[in-house]
Every structure is written in C-alpha cells, then in structure tokens.
Design a protein around this motif. Sequence first.
Motif, short mmCIF file in Angstrom:
data_model
loop_
_atom_site.label_atom_id
_atom_site.label_comp_id
_atom_site.label_asym_id
_atom_site.label_seq_id
_atom_site.Cartn_x
_atom_site.Cartn_y
_atom_site.Cartn_z
N ILE A 122 48.34 18.42 34.58
CA ILE A 122 47.05 19.10 34.55
C ILE A 122 47.50 20.42 34.07
N ASP A 123 47.24 20.93 32.90
CA ASP A 123 47.45 22.38 32.20
C ASP A 123 46.07 22.91 32.44
N PHE A 124 46.20 23.87 33.36
CA PHE A 124 45.00 24.62 33.97
C PHE A 124 45.26 26.20 34.22
N SER A 125 44.23 26.88 34.13
CA SER A 125 44.12 28.39 34.49
C SER A 125 45.01 28.86 33.32
N SER A 126 46.22 28.67 32.89
CA SER A 126 46.90 29.25 31.72
C SER A 126 46.56 30.63 31.42
N ILE A 127 46.74 31.56 32.13
CA ILE A 127 46.13 32.99 31.90
C ILE A 127 47.15 33.50 30.86
N ASN A 128 46.70 34.74 30.05
CA ASN A 128 47.48 35.37 29.27
C ASN A 128 48.26 36.72 29.97
N ILE A 129 49.45 36.76 29.39
CA ILE A 129 50.18 37.79 30.13
C ILE A 129 49.57 39.07 29.80
N GLY A 136 36.33 34.50 32.85
CA GLY A 136 36.28 33.83 31.83
C GLY A 136 37.60 32.53 32.14
N HIS A 137 38.47 32.90 33.05
CA HIS A 137 39.62 31.90 33.64
C HIS A 137 39.16 31.35 34.97
N LEU A 138 38.08 31.62 35.30
CA LEU A 138 37.64 31.06 36.43
C LEU A 138 37.39 29.58 36.37
N ASN A 162 50.74 25.92 34.67
CA ASN A 162 50.23 27.15 34.03
C ASN A 162 50.75 27.53 32.86
N HIS A 163 50.32 27.08 31.77
CA HIS A 163 50.92 27.28 30.43
C HIS A 163 50.44 28.85 29.81
N LEU A 164 51.20 29.98 30.55
CA LEU A 164 51.21 31.11 30.29
C LEU A 164 51.04 31.42 28.64
N LEU A 311 53.01 29.25 15.42
CA LEU A 311 51.62 29.59 16.07
C LEU A 311 51.32 28.69 17.67
N TYR A 312 50.20 29.10 18.03
CA TYR A 312 49.84 28.64 19.38
C TYR A 312 49.90 26.92 19.27
N ALA A 313 49.47 26.45 18.02
CA ALA A 313 49.38 24.92 18.06
C ALA A 313 50.88 24.36 18.01
N ARG A 315 53.35 25.54 19.48
CA ARG A 315 53.95 25.50 20.67
C ARG A 315 53.42 24.50 21.61
N ASP A 316 52.03 24.04 21.24
CA ASP A 316 51.10 23.14 22.19
C ASP A 316 51.84 21.97 21.72
N LEU A 317 52.27 21.77 20.59
CA LEU A 317 52.80 20.41 20.12
C LEU A 317 54.25 20.16 20.83
N VAL A 335 42.73 21.66 30.57
CA VAL A 335 41.42 22.40 31.22
C VAL A 335 41.32 23.34 30.71
N VAL A 336 40.74 23.42 29.50
CA VAL A 336 40.40 24.68 28.47
C VAL A 336 38.99 24.89 27.78
N ALA A 337 38.49 25.95 27.80
CA ALA A 337 36.89 25.96 27.30
C ALA A 337 36.76 25.47 25.94
N GLN A 339 35.56 26.33 23.41
CA GLN A 339 35.73 26.94 22.32
C GLN A 339 36.98 26.36 21.63
N GLN A 340 37.88 25.59 22.33
CA GLN A 340 39.04 25.20 21.92
C GLN A 340 39.04 23.55 21.37
N ASN A 341 37.94 23.10 21.24
CA ASN A 341 37.63 21.62 21.06
C ASN A 341 38.59 21.29 19.69
N1 ARG Z 1 46.13 30.92 27.29
C1 ARG Z 1 44.93 30.06 26.66
C2 ARG Z 1 43.82 31.01 26.78
O1 ARG Z 1 43.67 31.83 27.49
C3 ARG Z 1 44.98 29.02 27.21
C4 ARG Z 1 45.77 28.03 27.11
C5 ARG Z 1 45.68 26.56 27.34
N2 ARG Z 1 46.66 25.66 27.51
C6 ARG Z 1 47.16 24.99 26.21
N3 ARG Z 1 48.47 24.07 26.52
N4 ARG Z 1 46.72 25.39 25.14
O2 ARG Z 1 43.01 30.68 26.22
#
Ligand code: ARG
Length: 576
Positions: A122-129, A136-138, A162-164, A311-313, A315-317, A335-337, A339-341
């Motif tokens: 479960i990839d969740f919360s995943s906040i940004n440093i 928005g991360h709630l 937590n995919h930081l 890019l983000y993608a 890393r996700d790959l 578990v991501v908003a 907007q990232q569909n």
């Molecule tokens: N850090 C990203 C954000 O705040 C969410 C990351 C979600 N996880 C992932 N594997 N892309 O929008």
Amino acid sequence: MEKLNIDPKKLEIAGYVKVAGVDTEEIASYVMLPPDAAMGDYALPCFRFAKQLRKSPAAIAEELRSDILSRPNPFSSVEAVNGYLNFKFDRSETAGKVLADIIREGANYGASDEGSGKTVCIDFSSINIAKPFHIGHLSSTVIGAALYRMYLKRGYKPVGINHLGDWGTQFGKLIVAYKRWGDDEKLKKEGVMHLTEIYVKFHAEAEEDPALEDEARAWFKKIEDGDAEALRLYDMFKSLTLEEVGKVYARLGITFDSYNGEAFYNDKMGPVLERLEKLGLITESDGAKIVDLKEWGMSPCLLVKADGATLYATRDLAAAFYRKKTYDFYKSLYVVAYQQNLHFKQLFKVIELMGESWYKDLVHVPFGMVSLEDGTMSTRKGKVVWLKDVLDKAVEKAGKVIEEKNERLKDAAAVAEKVGVGSVVFFALSNNRIKDITFSYDKVLNFDGETAPYVQYTNARCRSLMKKAGDVKTLFAEPLGHEELKGLDGKEGEEVISLLKRFGAVIAEALEKYEPSIVTRYIIELARSFNRYYLANRILNAEPEARRARIALVYAVSVVLEEGLRLIGVGAPEEM
Ligand code: ARG
C-alpha cells in the motif's frame, strides 16, 4: 473498472446462482450487503441480468429463487423482493451465536484468514520533502492506513510504503532560497514552515530574476553529482521534514514499513529502461524517450527528457518492479488523488506492454479533494492549510465542547486529543472516497451528526453501562439461555443483532472496493441502531430474565464500535 477482490462469501453465494452466459465471478461482483440488515445477509440485484435474459428483474428473481431452492443449499431463506434476491444464512440461533462469538473473540471479532499468504503493498501518504504536510495529504494518509489495518485483520500481510517525494529540481531551488534567505533560528523554531516560506519567496523572486532558476538547476546538478555541501543541505531538509511529519503520524497512530521514496530508485531505473529499449517500446521524440500510447487513447509516457533527466513516471516504473521483486505482492495499491489518474493508467499500461502479467494486480485507489470552508491551498502561493494546525484546532474545539458537557472528566486533555483528531479522520473517511469534500470544524465536531464524537459518545455510554453491570467474565461465564435471549426480541434488538452479525462482511466489502467509508458508515449505523434500542429498552434495571442478554448486547456493541473505530484510525475514550 477497478479490479475487485471479491469476498469469498459472495463467491459462495454466486455458486448457487445459475445465469446462462454469466460467470460466477461476475455474479459475485453484483452481490451486495442489503441497505437494511433485516432484509437479509446478502442481496443480488437481478436487473443486472435483465438485458441478457430479456425478462423483468422481478421475473428473473422469481426464477432464480425456485432454481436455487430446488437444489441443496446453505440458506435459511431466499426471497425475491422487487427484483432483488435476498439471502439469509441460518439464523436459528443468530442472537445467541453472535453475542457468544463477540464475547469469546473480543476485539478479534470480524477477523478472518482469507488473506493468508497474500502480501498487499500500500503506497500511501507519500508526502513531499520540504513541502508542508498539508490537508491535501490527509485523505491518502488516512485511507491508506485504514486499508492497512483492515488487510491485517483479514489475514493479509500489508506493506505500508511512504513513497517520499524526495527528488527533483525543487531541491535546487530550495538550496538557493536557503542560501539567500534561510534563517537558522527560524528553521529551528518553525521547521518546514520556514522552508515553505523561503520556497514561496524563491518563486516570487524568480519571476523578476530568471537567473535564480539557472542557479537552482546548477545546485540540483550538484546534488545529483554527490557534491558534499549540496548533499548536506539536501539531507538536512529531508530529516527536518521527516521529524516533523513523524509527529503527525504519531498522533494519527500510523507507521510505515518502508520510507523508500523517489530518490531510492535513482540507481534502479537503468535496467528497466534497457528492457524497454530491447522490447522496442521506446520511441525518441525531440531527443526525449517516450512510450507511445496513442493506440490506447493516452498521451505518451515520458521517461527520459532530452537533457537526460528522468521523471516521476520513470521512478514509479522502477518502483513497481522493485516491489514485485521484493514483496511478490498479491496486489499493489497506490492511494493517490484522482488528479493522477492518467499517470497511473500510463504506468500500468507500460508494464502490461512489457509483458508482465502482474500489471493486473496494480491498483490506483483515487480520492477526491479536501478543501476548507474558507478557501483552498497552493504551495507556490503559500496559502497552505497545515494538517497539524487543523488537528490542533479540532482538539482545542473538542476540548471546549467536552468541558461544557462534563466538567469533571478525568484526563480531559487526552480525551480531547482522541475526539479532536478522531473527528478529522472520521470525517475524511465518511464519504465515498472519490467525492470532493469540504471541511468544517463545526460539522466534524457535531455530537449529533454522523461524526466521531457521536460514535465515541455512544461507545462511552456503553462503557459506562458495563461498568455498572459488573465484570464481563463473571457475567458471561455461563452461555445465554434460550429464554434469556428473548429479552432481545423486538425490532430494535433484531436490528442491532443483524448489524453486529455483518461486521466481518462489512470489512470484507470495504477491502473489495478499497473503500474504508463502508466501515465508517457501518459504525454510524450501529451507533444509531443501538441508541434506538437504548431508548426503547431498560437495561440495568430490566426484568431479571432479560437483563443478562441486554447487557451482553451493550457489551457486544461496544466491542464492535471500538474495533470499527480502531480500523479507521479513531480512538475510543472510555469516558466522555
Ligand atoms: N508525492 C506524490 C504527491 O504528493 C505522491 C506519490 C504517490 N506515489 C507514487 N508511487 N507515485 O503527489
């Protein structure tokens, strides 16, 4: 359609329903928990088959019913009502059995081993440093944590990740900002808040002075090249952020199994990119490397920019492959908003094109936006609503309400924390996750609403009754007799019992749909139903034959309310 993870009980029922041309799995996916628990344990809406069978749902329901009853089956009744088939399992001893189960199992009630041997990432919360932990991360945080607890309860092995967001050009900007306007005194006192402030300033200043952007790029390059000074600052931003979010996670009762974020994949993208090249899936476009997805109606998935940056993608790959290899997951959730569909659709498609059959086990669990009654937020402009501030304010307000209600409460501060934080979490989990929601302190703290305090208060009422009733172990040393159980007869009692009975099925359905709000709604129902019962029946001073059964009901309600609250991440004060 999202891929479901069907409750075995539903599959069992579907096995008895024969509809030509529709397989058992599909039928099972239509089986639902009836809105009114008295109607049955499960229901099957027959309009789903109307087109196929060219008959009215009512006629189909009738025919299926006769067909099921013509063969041996495990049901105590099957009814056709308004085009629905309602199934009941044997309930000859329902009340006695449900109460005995709850008394015996306690907080374990509703558990199962259906997930045994299955790992769910479960990839969740995943906040940004260096960016604030804002409201928005709630949703991601509380939805992910609730699913985590529910998987655990149903016997799965969840892995919380937590995919930081700890990589990207913003770190170059931050260094420039820090070098110019950073104030160590303030940083000590305000932490990430100060970083946000100077980050916002950077964007304002860079509009006037574009040279700042070049400077930022240069600093980011230094981070990439492992320059000592650049890394020192990068690490400082990271540990500062983690320390701060750690406090919020502690208040929410959340832990993670892994904090491997974007930076972790820096050295893991190469092999995946090579494989893509070998498979001929990479196309060059203006010097950039992309996977063309036109055929599937999507824009291309950009993996390497013309300047070589990933890019983000990308890393996700790499992360998806890493997780498959490391955890051999049964499912891997994000578990991501919403907007990232598109991002996740692209990602999953690329993995499918690579010939990996487990692309089917990747699930994006999207959710809507949370805004406050008084406006939204944007990091760049600095209009941010901090999660910590929201929690603090809710706790403060909860404290006031509690004091008005009960001046002599012991541990009032601890109770206020549970009610305040709980009310925010409960609210975030009370609607279908895809809905956009608007937060209001008055709404979430309303003791008469569909809120945490309403449920917590109901539970505290049960607890107080139990305290007066005596020791549970002694009280229920002897099983409840047939005559005693009659003390629960009546509409209100039956309703409470049928709700208690379905607790396990409710958790299973919440997991099936990746929808913790199903548990939240259930807890509200149960609390309401109990309160109706409580209004209609005497408990401590009930007739002697009925007393023990009624106390058992109170006890059972409190066990299930507390466990339900725990699953969604809300505390249950003993007294309020
Ligand atoms: N850090 C990203 C954000 O705040 C969410 C990351 C979600 N996880 C992932 N594997 N892309 O929008």
